[in-house]
Motif scaffolding. Structure first.
Motif, PDB file in Angstrom:
ATOM      1  N   ASN A   1       0.852  -1.185   0.000  1.00 32.43           N
ATOM      2  CA  ASN A   1       0.000   0.000   0.000  1.00 32.43           C
ATOM      3  C   ASN A   1       0.894   1.244   0.000  1.00 32.43           C
ATOM      4  O   ASN A   1       1.827   1.327   0.786  1.00 32.43           O
ATOM      5  CB  ASN A   1      -0.909  -0.001   1.230  1.00 32.43           C
TER       6      ASN A   1
ATOM      7  N   ASP B   1     -10.618 -11.529  -2.919  1.00 29.78           N
ATOM      8  CA  ASP B   1     -10.984 -10.493  -3.874  1.00 29.78           C
ATOM      9  C   ASP B   1     -11.093 -11.173  -5.231  1.00 29.78           C
ATOM     10  O   ASP B   1     -10.390 -12.141  -5.505  1.00 29.78           O
ATOM     11  CB  ASP B   1      -9.926  -9.382  -3.917  1.00 29.78           C
TER      12      ASP B   1
ATOM     13  N   GLU C   1      -9.630  -4.100  -2.470  1.00 26.53           N
ATOM     14  CA  GLU C   1      -9.452  -3.861  -1.038  1.00 26.53           C
ATOM     15  C   GLU C   1      -8.520  -4.882  -0.397  1.00 26.53           C
ATOM     16  O   GLU C   1      -7.716  -4.561   0.455  1.00 26.53           O
ATOM     17  CB  GLU C   1     -10.810  -3.881  -0.323  1.00 26.53           C
ATOM     18  N   ASN C   2      -8.650  -6.148  -0.783  1.00 26.18           N
ATOM     19  CA  ASN C   2      -7.842  -7.235  -0.202  1.00 26.18           C
ATOM     20  C   ASN C   2      -6.663  -7.528  -1.124  1.00 26.18           C
ATOM     21  O   ASN C   2      -6.701  -8.449  -1.925  1.00 26.18           O
ATOM     22  CB  ASN C   2      -8.706  -8.482   0.013  1.00 26.18           C
TER      23      ASN C   2
END
Length: 190
Positions: free
Chosen positions: A118, A146, A171-172
């Motif tokens: 991230n 995901d 998101e994952n």
């Protein structure tokens, strides 16, 4: 005249406090982000970090910034042949700090590892691996929890490092199942 002296004294005191606070802040930032953003210093700090973790002097093979983000990745291989990555973040002083390192512990002739990262400009999937026999043509990554899947071509090199910017809806992003594929898209099982 006395009023002017008091005002000047208060201003001088406020300026002194301001400069002291700024100096302390700069010192803290420089201590927190000590790595100059150049290849020599990054290699030196990755070596120190991994040596501290029990790895004996890894070889840094490539350093890459992830897009236009504040995150850099140093790709390395251990002396025993495993590939790995060091995640570095850029601080307000434009220097870097190592946040974490990861490396695969696999004795197979070929393998790959997935790392989800991230950044301040989005999420990235990184596939690092070893293929000294040049059997791997591509790798399919299926994110765990995901529905996002992607396939990337693998360069014909002993070690490979592939970066894929993930869509904003993912998101994952941290874990993926990897499938090594030959040139006929058949799965290679180590």
């Amino acid at each position: 005249m006395r009023k002017i002296m008091v005002v000047l004294f208060i201003l001088a005191g406020a300026m002194g406090i301001g400069y002291t606070a700024k100096a302390i802040h700069i010192f803290k930032v420089n201590e927190e982000y000590p790595i100059s953003n150049n290849e020599r210093d990054i290699k030196k700090y990755v070596d120190q970090w991994q040596t501290r973790a029990g790895e004996v002097h890894p070889v840094v093979m490539k350093i890459q910034r992830l897009g236009k983000s504040n995150t850099y990745v140093a790709y390395f291989k251990s002396r025993t042949g495993e590939s790995g990555i060091a995640i570095l973040k850029e601080g307000p002083n434009k220097n870097l700090q190592i946040r974490t390192t990861h490396y695969g512990k696999n004795d197979e002739d070929y393998y790959s590892e997935y790392y989800g990262v991230n950044t301040n400009k989005g999420r990235y999937g990184i596939i690092a691996g070893k293929d000294p026999t040049n059997k791997i043509d591509s790798v399919r990554a299926e994110l765990v929890n995901d529905s996002f899947t992607f396939t990337v071509a693998v360069p014909r090199k002993d070690y490979f490092f592939i970066v894929k910017r993930l869509p904003s809806g993912v998101e994952n992003y941290q874990f993926a199942s990897l499938y090594l594929l030959d040139e006929h898209r058949n799965e290679i099982r180590p």
